[in-house]
Structure formats: C-alpha cells, structure tokens
Design an enzyme around this catalytic site. Structure first.
Site, PDB file in Angstrom:
ATOM      1  N   ARG A  68       0.424  -0.754   0.271  1.00 56.47           N
ATOM      2  CA  ARG A  68      -0.175  -0.087   0.275  1.00 56.47           C
ATOM      3  C   ARG A  68       0.603   0.835   0.321  1.00 56.47           C
ATOM      4  O   ARG A  68       0.870   2.244  -1.221  1.00 56.47           O
ATOM      5  CB  ARG A  68      -0.837   0.077   0.974  1.00 56.47           C
ATOM      6  CG  ARG A  68      -2.604   0.157   0.799  1.00 56.47           C
ATOM      7  CD  ARG A  68      -2.705  -0.458   2.320  1.00 56.47           C
ATOM      8  NE  ARG A  68      -3.703  -0.987   2.439  1.00 56.47           N
ATOM      9  CZ  ARG A  68      -5.340  -0.814   2.190  1.00 56.47           C
ATOM     10  NH1 ARG A  68      -5.669   0.182   1.205  1.00 56.47           N
ATOM     11  NH2 ARG A  68      -6.325  -1.719   1.970  1.00 56.47           N
ATOM     12  N   HIS A 112     -18.512  12.125   1.143  1.00 55.47           N
ATOM     13  CA  HIS A 112     -18.698  10.381   1.523  1.00 55.47           C
ATOM     14  C   HIS A 112     -20.243  11.161   1.705  1.00 55.47           C
ATOM     15  O   HIS A 112     -20.868  11.839   2.121  1.00 55.47           O
ATOM     16  CB  HIS A 112     -17.669  10.564   2.949  1.00 55.47           C
ATOM     17  CG  HIS A 112     -18.602   9.459   4.068  1.00 55.47           C
ATOM     18  ND1 HIS A 112     -18.725   8.112   3.300  1.00 55.47           N
ATOM     19  CD2 HIS A 112     -20.221   9.126   4.489  1.00 55.47           C
ATOM     20  CE1 HIS A 112     -18.750   7.102   3.869  1.00 55.47           C
ATOM     21  NE2 HIS A 112     -20.408   8.165   4.754  1.00 55.47           N
ATOM     22  N   VAL A 147     -11.268   5.912   9.147  1.00 62.40           N
ATOM     23  CA  VAL A 147     -11.881   5.638   7.508  1.00 62.40           C
ATOM     24  C   VAL A 147     -13.114   6.624   7.934  1.00 62.40           C
ATOM     25  O   VAL A 147     -13.893   7.226   8.974  1.00 62.40           O
ATOM     26  CB  VAL A 147     -12.544   4.661   7.532  1.00 62.40           C
ATOM     27  CG1 VAL A 147     -13.432   4.322   6.684  1.00 62.40           C
ATOM     28  CG2 VAL A 147     -11.270   3.369   7.512  1.00 62.40           C
ATOM     29  N   ASP A 148     -13.245   7.702   7.137  1.00 63.56           N
ATOM     30  CA  ASP A 148     -14.306   9.557   7.284  1.00 63.56           C
ATOM     31  C   ASP A 148     -14.377   9.562   8.230  1.00 63.56           C
ATOM     32  O   ASP A 148     -15.553  10.249   9.212  1.00 63.56           O
ATOM     33  CB  ASP A 148     -15.517   8.160   6.814  1.00 63.56           C
ATOM     34  CG  ASP A 148     -15.799   7.688   5.675  1.00 63.56           C
ATOM     35  OD1 ASP A 148     -14.640   8.028   4.581  1.00 63.56           O
ATOM     36  OD2 ASP A 148     -16.311   6.636   5.338  1.00 63.56           O
TER      37      ASP A 148
HETATM   38  C1  GRF Z   1     -20.233   9.433  -4.323  1.00 64.63           C
HETATM   39  O1  GRF Z   1     -21.489   9.212  -3.962  1.00 64.63           O
HETATM   40  C2  GRF Z   1     -19.284  10.038  -3.341  1.00 64.63           C
HETATM   41  O2  GRF Z   1     -19.414  10.549  -2.059  1.00 64.63           O
HETATM   42  C3  GRF Z   1     -18.030   8.879  -2.917  1.00 64.63           C
HETATM   43  O3  GRF Z   1     -18.038   7.967  -4.258  1.00 64.63           O
HETATM   44  C4  GRF Z   1     -19.119   8.597  -5.228  1.00 64.63           C
HETATM   45  C5  GRF Z   1     -18.636   8.879  -6.336  1.00 64.63           C
HETATM   46  O4  GRF Z   1     -19.307   9.416  -7.488  1.00 64.63           O
HETATM   47  N1  GRF Z   1     -17.325   8.476  -2.142  1.00 64.63           N
HETATM   48  P1  GRF Z   1     -18.687   9.794  -8.609  1.00 64.63           P
HETATM   49  O5  GRF Z   1     -17.466   9.046  -9.760  1.00 64.63           O
HETATM   50  O6  GRF Z   1     -18.420  11.615  -8.122  1.00 64.63           O
HETATM   51  O7  GRF Z   1     -20.238  10.202  -9.927  1.00 64.63           O
END
Ligand code: GRF
Length: 220
Positions: A68, A112, A147-148
C-alpha cells in the site's frame, strides 16, 4: 489577482463529482485549476471526463503494487510533480496511508455520501435506509488516519422518503455533493479554512442556511 488553487483529483469511478468541479472551474465560480486527475482503475469514467476537458490524466493502478505504501508513494510523487496545493478525493475507493496524509498535511479532502459521523464506510445509503434514519446527506471532510473520521468542512442534509431505494436516495444525495464539493474547494481557494483540532474554522465566518428540517412534517 492571486494564482488559482492547483488541485489534484483522485477518482475510481464515474466521476460526476469531478465533472461538477470541472464545470464550476469553467464557469468561474471556483477559482481553481485541476492540475491532474489520477485514477487507480484504467476504466474509470473520471479519466474520460478529464480527458475530454483537456486535463492531464494519469492511471496509477494499485494492482501494480504489492505494498500500500508504495502505491501511495507513487501517488504522492505524481501529485508533487503536478505541483498541487490541495488533493481532492472524489469517489476514490482506496484507503490512503499515513505516508500520503503526511505528504499533504490538512490538504487532503474527501466527500462521503452520508451525514458523518453516522454511517461511515461502504454501502452507506443502504445503511441509512436499514437504520430507518429520517435524514441523510453528504459530508466534505479533511482526511485523517481513520475511515471517514476527519474534521468536517461542510454538510448538506436531505430527507429520506418512505418510498426511497438506494438509487433514489443516492441520486438525491449526489445532487447535494455536486454543490457542496466545489463550495468546499472554493473556501480553500479563498484561504478561509483553518483547522483547530476537530474544528474546521471558516474565516470570515459563513452562516448556515437557518432552517430547521423536520421529517415527517409537523403539519399534515
Ligand atoms: C460519491 O457518492 C461520493 O460521495 C463517494 O463515491 C461517489 C462517487 O461518485 N465517495 P462519482 O464518481 O463522483 O460520480
């Protein structure tokens, strides 16, 4: 006039958030320049969108790395070569390591599709529906080691309706993502973001939309 903020966007999927950022840069409401778009997945729609917009694109495939940290070092190198001021994760489906975070302290942001700290992780629209939550929404936050879990910059709230499916709820949230993500980046462009522990301080302060949301309605 000061130089526009240089951003690097990392994506794995369709790239509708990237598109919203491209569109806002074009119409002048976002004073930023997308220096590079990097995907970890060669089929990412985001690469096609960026290519069409004439933005530099790179594919750094995580499958080519056994560790990673090595994948993250390759990302950092590419972002540094493009001289980015802010790293924008837009549907980037890899967990980044401390190596990455340390390279851009308080300068990596993520979106998110839930109201953090509720429903971190994956399949969050399903989580919100299963829980019976009355509201969900989206959160733009600074990326830290969890994570978030990082400090919250901006959130938008949407109601959850009785007839909602994952798809209808995701679409309602995505509409807000496309407004809040460019706005969060613009706050960085205006140098209005300061981080004090868990708090993100916007200077000068920007008041919220002062409406209480109630679901179901108090009337009817
Ligand atoms: C979005 O819902 C974002 O919040 C999440 O992944 C999705 C990505 O969508 N992290 P896009 O590729 O921007 O259409």
């Amino acid at each position: 006039m000061s130089k526009p903020l240089r951003i690097g966007v990392l994506a794995s999927g369709g790239g509708t958030n990237l598109q919203a950022i491209i569109d806002r840069c074009r119409d002048g409401s976002l004073a930023a320049e997308i220096a590079v778009v990097i995907a970890n997945n060669p089929g990412a729609g985001a690469l096609e969108r960026a290519g069409k917009a004439g933005i530099k694109i790179l594919c750094i495939n995580h499958r080519d790395f056994t560790r990673r940290e090595d994948f993250d070092s390759a990302l950092v190198k590419a972002l540094r070569e493009s001289e980015v001021d802010l790293v924008v994760l837009a549907g980037f489906m890899r967990i980044i390591t401390q190596t990455f975070i340390d390279a851009f302290p308080d300068r990596v942001i993520n979106i998110h599709p839930a109201l953090l700290p509720a429903f971190p992780g994956l399949h969050v629209q399903q989580q919100a529906l299963d829980y019976g939550a009355r509201f969900s929404g989206c959160t733009v936050h600074i990326v830290d080691g969890g994570v978030d879990t990082g400090p919250i910059i901006i959130q938008a709230v949407v109601p959850i309706l009785p007839e909602d499916t994952v798809d209808t709820l995701a679409a309602r949230i995505l509409e807000q993502e496309h407004k809040t993500y460019p706005r969060a980046i613009q706050l960085f462009a205006e140098k209005r973001v300061r981080i004090a522990g868990r708090q993100v301080i916007i200077e000068p302060a920007c008041p919220p939309e002062l409406t209480a949301l109630v679901n179901p309605s108090l009337n009817g």
